[in-house]
Design a protein around this motif. Sequence first.
Motif, PDB file in Angstrom:
ATOM      1  N   ILE A 236     -32.134  -4.582   3.382  1.00 57.55           N
ATOM      2  CA  ILE A 236     -31.892  -5.161   4.701  1.00 57.55           C
ATOM      3  C   ILE A 236     -30.688  -6.083   4.663  1.00 57.55           C
ATOM      4  O   ILE A 236     -30.507  -6.881   3.737  1.00 57.55           O
ATOM      5  CB  ILE A 236     -33.131  -5.938   5.195  1.00 57.55           C
ATOM      6  CG1 ILE A 236     -34.307  -4.964   5.320  1.00 57.55           C
ATOM      7  CG2 ILE A 236     -32.864  -6.612   6.525  1.00 57.55           C
ATOM      8  CD1 ILE A 236     -35.554  -5.601   5.839  1.00 57.55           C
ATOM      9  N   GLY A 237     -29.864  -5.955   5.693  1.00 58.45           N
ATOM     10  CA  GLY A 237     -28.702  -6.814   5.844  1.00 58.45           C
ATOM     11  C   GLY A 237     -28.472  -7.133   7.296  1.00 58.45           C
ATOM     12  O   GLY A 237     -29.182  -6.646   8.186  1.00 58.45           O
ATOM     13  N   PRO A 238     -27.483  -7.954   7.584  1.00 63.59           N
ATOM     14  CA  PRO A 238     -27.207  -8.336   8.967  1.00 63.59           C
ATOM     15  C   PRO A 238     -26.672  -7.170   9.764  1.00 63.59           C
ATOM     16  O   PRO A 238     -25.968  -6.303   9.235  1.00 63.59           O
ATOM     17  CB  PRO A 238     -26.162  -9.447   8.819  1.00 63.59           C
ATOM     18  CG  PRO A 238     -25.490  -9.143   7.520  1.00 63.59           C
ATOM     19  CD  PRO A 238     -26.537  -8.578   6.626  1.00 63.59           C
ATOM     20  N   ALA A 239     -27.005  -7.155  11.043  1.00 62.70           N
ATOM     21  CA  ALA A 239     -26.464  -6.141  11.945  1.00 62.70           C
ATOM     22  C   ALA A 239     -25.025  -6.503  12.281  1.00 62.70           C
ATOM     23  O   ALA A 239     -24.712  -7.654  12.577  1.00 62.70           O
ATOM     24  CB  ALA A 239     -27.306  -6.063  13.214  1.00 62.70           C
ATOM     25  N   ASP A 240     -24.141  -5.507  12.226  1.00 58.22           N
ATOM     26  CA  ASP A 240     -22.747  -5.761  12.581  1.00 58.22           C
ATOM     27  C   ASP A 240     -22.474  -5.184  13.964  1.00 58.22           C
ATOM     28  O   ASP A 240     -23.312  -4.553  14.586  1.00 58.22           O
ATOM     29  CB  ASP A 240     -21.788  -5.163  11.545  1.00 58.22           C
ATOM     30  CG  ASP A 240     -22.088  -3.693  11.267  1.00 58.22           C
ATOM     31  OD1 ASP A 240     -22.655  -3.032  12.175  1.00 58.22           O
ATOM     32  OD2 ASP A 240     -21.764  -3.214  10.163  1.00 58.22           O
ATOM     33  N   GLU A 241     -21.281  -5.415  14.417  1.00 58.15           N
ATOM     34  CA  GLU A 241     -20.940  -4.963  15.768  1.00 58.15           C
ATOM     35  C   GLU A 241     -21.036  -3.454  15.892  1.00 58.15           C
ATOM     36  O   GLU A 241     -21.465  -2.928  16.893  1.00 58.15           O
ATOM     37  CB  GLU A 241     -19.526  -5.437  16.128  1.00 58.15           C
ATOM     38  CG  GLU A 241     -19.428  -6.926  16.372  1.00 58.15           C
ATOM     39  CD  GLU A 241     -20.279  -7.371  17.535  1.00 58.15           C
ATOM     40  OE1 GLU A 241     -20.291  -6.670  18.556  1.00 58.15           O
ATOM     41  OE2 GLU A 241     -20.952  -8.404  17.423  1.00 58.15           O
ATOM     42  N   ALA A 242     -20.593  -2.757  14.849  1.00 58.73           N
ATOM     43  CA  ALA A 242     -20.647  -1.302  14.923  1.00 58.73           C
ATOM     44  C   ALA A 242     -22.083  -0.826  14.986  1.00 58.73           C
ATOM     45  O   ALA A 242     -22.434   0.075  15.736  1.00 58.73           O
ATOM     46  CB  ALA A 242     -19.937  -0.693  13.716  1.00 58.73           C
ATOM     47  N   GLY A 243     -22.921  -1.474  14.163  1.00 61.90           N
ATOM     48  CA  GLY A 243     -24.311  -1.067  14.163  1.00 61.90           C
ATOM     49  C   GLY A 243     -25.010  -1.392  15.450  1.00 61.90           C
ATOM     50  O   GLY A 243     -25.959  -0.730  15.829  1.00 61.90           O
ATOM     51  N   TRP A 265     -31.561  -6.893  12.440  1.00 61.89           N
ATOM     52  CA  TRP A 265     -31.036  -6.550  11.130  1.00 61.89           C
ATOM     53  C   TRP A 265     -30.825  -5.044  11.046  1.00 61.89           C
ATOM     54  O   TRP A 265     -31.368  -4.281  11.856  1.00 61.89           O
ATOM     55  CB  TRP A 265     -32.007  -6.966  10.020  1.00 61.89           C
ATOM     56  CG  TRP A 265     -32.449  -8.389  10.075  1.00 61.89           C
ATOM     57  CD1 TRP A 265     -31.794  -9.473   9.593  1.00 61.89           C
ATOM     58  CD2 TRP A 265     -33.654  -8.899  10.660  1.00 61.89           C
ATOM     59  NE1 TRP A 265     -32.502 -10.621   9.834  1.00 61.89           N
ATOM     60  CE2 TRP A 265     -33.658 -10.304  10.488  1.00 61.89           C
ATOM     61  CE3 TRP A 265     -34.739  -8.321  11.313  1.00 61.89           C
ATOM     62  CZ2 TRP A 265     -34.690 -11.113  10.927  1.00 61.89           C
ATOM     63  CZ3 TRP A 265     -35.761  -9.121  11.759  1.00 61.89           C
ATOM     64  CH2 TRP A 265     -35.728 -10.499  11.568  1.00 61.89           C
ATOM     65  N   VAL A 266     -30.079  -4.648  10.054  1.00 66.39           N
ATOM     66  CA  VAL A 266     -29.938  -3.233   9.736  1.00 66.39           C
ATOM     67  C   VAL A 266     -30.746  -2.969   8.477  1.00 66.39           C
ATOM     68  O   VAL A 266     -30.613  -3.687   7.488  1.00 66.39           O
ATOM     69  CB  VAL A 266     -28.462  -2.848   9.519  1.00 66.39           C
ATOM     70  CG1 VAL A 266     -28.360  -1.441   8.940  1.00 66.39           C
ATOM     71  CG2 VAL A 266     -27.709  -2.921  10.835  1.00 66.39           C
ATOM     72  N   ALA A 267     -31.589  -1.943   8.517  1.00 67.65           N
ATOM     73  CA  ALA A 267     -32.430  -1.594   7.378  1.00 67.65           C
ATOM     74  C   ALA A 267     -32.053  -0.219   6.862  1.00 67.65           C
ATOM     75  O   ALA A 267     -31.911   0.730   7.633  1.00 67.65           O
ATOM     76  CB  ALA A 267     -33.900  -1.615   7.786  1.00 67.65           C
ATOM     77  N   LYS A 268     -31.870  -0.135   5.546  1.00 63.45           N
ATOM     78  CA  LYS A 268     -31.640   1.144   4.884  1.00 63.45           C
ATOM     79  C   LYS A 268     -32.889   1.482   4.078  1.00 63.45           C
ATOM     80  O   LYS A 268     -33.231   0.742   3.152  1.00 63.45           O
ATOM     81  CB  LYS A 268     -30.438   1.051   3.941  1.00 63.45           C
ATOM     82  CG  LYS A 268     -29.137   0.667   4.606  1.00 63.45           C
ATOM     83  CD  LYS A 268     -28.045   0.554   3.543  1.00 63.45           C
ATOM     84  CE  LYS A 268     -26.713   0.150   4.164  1.00 63.45           C
ATOM     85  NZ  LYS A 268     -25.650   0.038   3.127  1.00 63.45           N
TER      86      LYS A 268
END
Length: 740
Positions: A236-243, A265-268
């Motif tokens: 898990i990391g921070p969500a970016d603008e693209a995401g 957040w963005v989860a892989k």
Amino acid sequence: MRGAVFVALAATIGNFLQGWDNATIAGGIVYIKEDLDLGSTVEGLVVAMSLIGATVITTSSGPISDWLGRRPMLIMSSILYFIGGLVMLWSPNVYVLCLGRLLDGFGIGLAVTLVPLYISETAPPDVRGLLNTLPQFTGSGGMFLAYCMIFGMSLSDSPNWRIMLGVLSIPSVIYFLFMVFFLPESPRWLVSKGKMMEAKKVLQRLRGREDVSGELALLVEGLGIGGETSIEEYMIGPADEAGDQVPTSENGRIKLYGPEEGLSWVAKPAARQSSLALISRQGTMTNQSVPLMDPLVTLFGSVHEKLPETGSMKSMLFPNFGSMFSTTADPRGKDEEWDEESVQREEGGDYGSEAGEGDDDENLHSPLISRQTTSIEKEGGPPASHGSILGMGRHSSLMQGTGEQVGSTGIGGGWQLAWKWTEREGEDGKKEGGFKRIYLHEEGVPGSRRGSLVSLPGVEVPAEDEFVPAAALVSQPALYSKELMDQHPLGPAMVHPSETASKGPIWAALSEPGVKHALFVGMGIQLLQQFSGINGVLYYTPQILEDAGVEDILSSLGLGTESASFLISAFTTFLMLPCIAVGMRLMDSSGRRTLLLTTIPVLIVTLVVLVIVELINSSSTVFSYIATICVVVYFCCFMTAYGPIPNILCSEIFPTRVRGLCITICALVFWLGDIIVTDTLPVLLESIGLAGIFGIYAAVCVISWVFVFLKVPETKGMPLEVITEFFSVGAKQIATTKNE
């Protein structure tokens, strides 16, 4: 945290009165049997009436508290204490005295059953063990002060037993005033009944901050019982603008939404979703070297293997924790209450949330999540949320723009509440995925694979420093409605808690695997505690101290036999206080399970030594000293762990909807065990003697240690909702393993 500590102290006045009553009847019965000329049978009945009353009231206290609330039942407890004290103060004969003792027992049963429950539902997870040890501390404190009072009265020419018993009414008035004017209702109970506004205000008071909406979201999610839960693992990391432009899963990435508007957040996925069958093959779930080890124990234990280095409450992954009930683009402003939903319809929208009138939760008939037919929905993404649980802003990130922390840091124990929306059309045209609730637990520093709930092989750790591993308990939200989904297929539909609130206990929930598993643990630990020897050691203590010459020393000081006995009892209960204080200090650091596994062997050793001393049957002062040391060590270790922990565990492991009902069942087992031990002790003394009794107690303590080692999980620092979710997962995993 001051608010939670204050209400815990106020609630435990009921346990103080229980300890006071136990001591006063133990001292007063000496004078009662002389004044009323009681036979041994009637004498035993007078003492046992409070135990009978406590057992009887326990059978209904939990279900009624699930129906009417915790606070009204605690108020009733204070009233029963007061009336019982007045009746005992009057007591013209033994019949009235028994009636007063019965009413007093009703008050005891309510307090002993509901105070631990109430504290667990109001305390923060990281100090829940400490605060739930307070009932044991105040109960012992009540015994000590009562014995001191009795000792002082015994020095007079004609001690009055009616005053000894009737004094109970004075502290019960203080108990009543605290319950009425200072004790709020349990926020978890309020949420279970749909009283969201009141629950929010109570949480604000208990936590000492305005923003409690995230915790309120957790309480809502705790209303679920059972459900299909899987354990997944993400990076898990921070969500970016693209995401942010694509809030659904794409290229293996999943968008997770936090309770605060704009928090995501963005989860892989670390590998693939791990089903319960996959989990059963992982070393972290089952310990192959211990065949009988409950997988639930290792599941809980894996959470505590390696918490984030910054601490369980200060996770680097979850620095933000804010308003769950914020509204996006709400024209009324952010100061309006979340459940005063306004009617908002966007152009092309199917429907909106209809406004409730005022702050009354009973007027809320609209779904908590209102869905608009927006472009995001049409693309398969999550809905915009207006006046709803999830304020899903389109431009959200791990940190606010200033980088400052906002609100709280999580839901306790390193856990964070989130949701995901992954509904999409499959190749056959059917919808896949859906709206899911997630409990996230950061597994350590970035790139660390140790301490993982599910260590899946072949996982590539991303090079980006901002991604960290996290385990996830993924399940359907507690208030998710399939019926509403059928009516409105464009997003998640959630009903208000008041629409799901039942008028009484949900008896069918007792058949749920997780609830049954928790009941087995709770009933087992309560029964084993009763048979572990505390009653026998208490009975034996005066004789041991007499053999050690303590009574002779006191007699030389001019004290009579009765006064010396009361002073010895006061000293014995005083020893309990520092031991319980040590337990309070260690309960949330070392943990419940560790304390039990450490102290029960000491109980076994002391009981074995007492058996040897009794078998030798020597009049030597040395053996008396050894027996005295064993009794003191036994008391200290028992009061540190095995005394308070069963009640603590039982108040933690059951779902909100049936917590009162399940605690009633466990408390009933406790009282029945107490009755059995108390009634059989004289018979066993005549048949097998003290050596045999202590031998039985030692054997039970061995069984207790094995039971704790194999079946009792570690619950320290974990939110109640996460604990019950783990019980559900573990029970179903066991069932799956058996079927295979």
